[in-house]
Design a protein around this motif. Structure first.
Motif, mmCIF file in Angstrom:
data_model
loop_
_atom_site.group_PDB
_atom_site.id
_atom_site.type_symbol
_atom_site.label_atom_id
_atom_site.label_comp_id
_atom_site.label_asym_id
_atom_site.label_seq_id
_atom_site.Cartn_x
_atom_site.Cartn_y
_atom_site.Cartn_z
ATOM 1 N N LEU A 62 0.827 -1.203 0.000
ATOM 2 C CA LEU A 62 0.000 0.000 0.000
ATOM 3 C C LEU A 62 0.860 1.250 0.000
ATOM 4 O O LEU A 62 1.928 1.281 0.613
ATOM 5 C CB LEU A 62 -0.872 0.054 1.258
ATOM 6 C CG LEU A 62 -2.092 -0.822 1.353
ATOM 7 C CD1 LEU A 62 -2.826 -0.528 2.661
ATOM 8 C CD2 LEU A 62 -3.011 -0.636 0.187
ATOM 9 N N ASN A 63 0.384 2.277 -0.684
ATOM 10 C CA ASN A 63 1.005 3.588 -0.591
ATOM 11 C C ASN A 63 0.362 4.293 0.598
ATOM 12 O O ASN A 63 -0.837 4.561 0.589
ATOM 13 C CB ASN A 63 0.793 4.383 -1.886
ATOM 14 C CG ASN A 63 1.532 3.752 -3.042
ATOM 15 O OD1 ASN A 63 2.679 3.365 -2.915
ATOM 16 N ND2 ASN A 63 0.874 3.640 -4.172
ATOM 17 N N GLY A 72 4.206 12.300 -1.088
ATOM 18 C CA GLY A 72 5.250 11.781 -0.211
ATOM 19 C C GLY A 72 4.913 10.442 0.405
ATOM 20 O O GLY A 72 5.419 10.111 1.467
ATOM 21 N N SER A 73 4.072 9.638 -0.245
ATOM 22 C CA SER A 73 3.667 8.366 0.337
ATOM 23 C C SER A 73 4.811 7.351 0.297
ATOM 24 O O SER A 73 5.743 7.464 -0.486
ATOM 25 C CB SER A 73 2.451 7.804 -0.390
ATOM 26 O OG SER A 73 2.781 7.481 -1.714
ATOM 27 N N VAL A 74 4.708 6.356 1.161
ATOM 28 C CA VAL A 74 5.697 5.296 1.263
ATOM 29 C C VAL A 74 4.995 3.977 0.997
ATOM 30 O O VAL A 74 3.921 3.712 1.540
ATOM 31 C CB VAL A 74 6.323 5.280 2.683
ATOM 32 C CG1 VAL A 74 7.282 4.127 2.841
ATOM 33 C CG2 VAL A 74 6.997 6.600 2.989
ATOM 34 N N ALA A 75 5.579 3.122 0.154
ATOM 35 C CA ALA A 75 5.023 1.793 -0.097
ATOM 36 C C ALA A 75 5.345 0.903 1.096
ATOM 37 O O ALA A 75 6.509 0.722 1.446
ATOM 38 C CB ALA A 75 5.594 1.209 -1.382
ATOM 39 N N ILE A 96 -4.358 6.279 2.175
ATOM 40 C CA ILE A 96 -3.854 5.009 1.659
ATOM 41 C C ILE A 96 -4.346 4.812 0.231
ATOM 42 O O ILE A 96 -5.455 5.198 -0.113
ATOM 43 C CB ILE A 96 -4.288 3.813 2.540
ATOM 44 C CG1 ILE A 96 -5.796 3.827 2.780
ATOM 45 C CG2 ILE A 96 -3.539 3.791 3.847
ATOM 46 C CD1 ILE A 96 -6.317 2.672 3.584
ATOM 47 N N LEU A 97 -3.490 4.233 -0.584
ATOM 48 C CA LEU A 97 -3.835 3.893 -1.964
ATOM 49 C C LEU A 97 -3.356 2.483 -2.257
ATOM 50 O O LEU A 97 -2.234 2.107 -1.886
ATOM 51 C CB LEU A 97 -3.175 4.856 -2.956
ATOM 52 C CG LEU A 97 -3.763 6.250 -3.066
ATOM 53 C CD1 LEU A 97 -2.924 7.098 -4.012
ATOM 54 C CD2 LEU A 97 -5.197 6.197 -3.554
#
Length: 168
Positions: A62-63, A72-75, A96-97
Motif C-alpha cells: 500500500l502507498n 510523499g507516500s511510502v510503499a 492510503i492507496l
C-alpha cells in the motif's frame, strides 16, 4: 480414571475424549491467533482483505501517507496476516492507496483523508464495492478491501490485424 471395559461404546467414548483433549489446545491457539497483538500508543493497524475470498492480502504494498498530499507516500508491505502497522508520529491524517491490487472503495473515497483520531478511537471500515462484507473495525484499525487485478476486457472481435501502416 476411565474404565475401558470390554464394550465398544466405552472404547469409542475413550477415543473421542482423547481426541477432544488433544485438539483443545490447538483450537484455543487458533482463536487467539485471530486476535491481533495490542497496538502501541499512536500506532494504527491497516488490515487489507481480499473481497472475493475474505482472506488477508499478504503481498500488497500500500502507498501510505500521513499528510494531505499523496506525493510523499511510502510503499508499505503487508505481513502474513494482511496487516501493516503504521506509527502515526502525532500526525492527524492518514491516506492510503492500493498498489498491486484493485481497490474496492468507491471513487469518491479513494483520496480520502482518514482521521487518525477516529481510527484510534473507534476504527474505520472503508467502502467496499466488491462484496457485501463490512465488518466492525476495532479501535486503532482501518480495514481496506481489495481484489486481484485479473480483469481482462473481452472484446467482441479480435483486434484488427490489417491496419494501414506507413513506412515512414
Amino acid at each position: 480414571m476411565l474404565n475401558l471395559g470390554t464394550n465398544k461404546s466405552g472404547a469409542v467414548t475413550t477415543v473421542a475424549l482423547s481426541l477432544l483433549v488433544a485438539v483443545a489446545p490447538a483450537m484455543g491457539g487458533a482463536q487467539s491467533a485471530q486476535d491481533p497483538p495490542p497496538l502501541k500508543p499512536g500506532q494504527i493497524r491497516i488490515r487489507v482483505i481480499n473481497a472475493q475470498t475474505n482472506q488477508p492480502v499478504t503481498n500488497e504494498r500500500l502507498n501510505v501517507a500521513l499528510r494531505d498530499d499523496q506525493v510523499g507516500s511510502v510503499a508499505m508491505g503487508t505481513d502474513k496476516n494482511g496487516i501493516i502497522l503504521v506509527d502515526t508520529k502525532k500526525h492527524s491524517i492518514l491516506r492510503i492507496l492500493a498498489n498491486m491490487y484493485a481497490d474496492c472503495r468507491p471513487r469518491d473515497e479513494l483520496y480520502t483523508n482518514y482521521s487518525v483520531e477516529t481510527i484510534l478511537d473507534s476504527g474505520i471500515t472503508t467502502g467496499n464495492l466488491c462484496s457485501s462484507a463490512s465488518p466492525n473495525p476495532r479501535p486503532g484499525e482501518i480495514v481496506l478491501y481489495e481484489i486481484p487485478k485479473t480483469y481482462l476486457r473481452q472484446y467482441p472481435a479480435p483486434p484488427v490485424d490489417s491496419m494501414p501502416h506507413h513506412p515512414n
